[in-house]
Write a protein that holds these residues in place. Sequence first.
Motif: not given
Length: 111
Positions: A28, A61, A65, A68-69
């Motif tokens: 990211k 993007d 995200t 990642h979460d």
Amino acid sequence: MTFKVEPAALEGYSAQAARARDHAADCKTYFGGNVGDIAFSEGGVINPLYYEHGGVKAKVDAMLTHLHDLLEKSRLELGRAAKNYRETDRESAAKVDESYPLVARPSARKD
């Protein structure tokens, strides 16, 4: 077939999820720093790409995200699962130990 869980293996998988989470964060950061915007004023053939580029950039993007979460949540849950299996095994072993009758041990001394 029996079901067996190795808590250490779950913790290892949790660590892999943490590394993957870190890689997603690095992706990211790289993406944000290296994928620029297309200026509308550039015009010409590239003008139709202007609208698509911004949408694709926002979607990538958002996907990074979300990745990642998701990996962070997976890391936490795998760690919790390992802890729960360890505690359950310990509690089960204690119940089995408590179910055995006390046995008087003979003296090892010979008088």
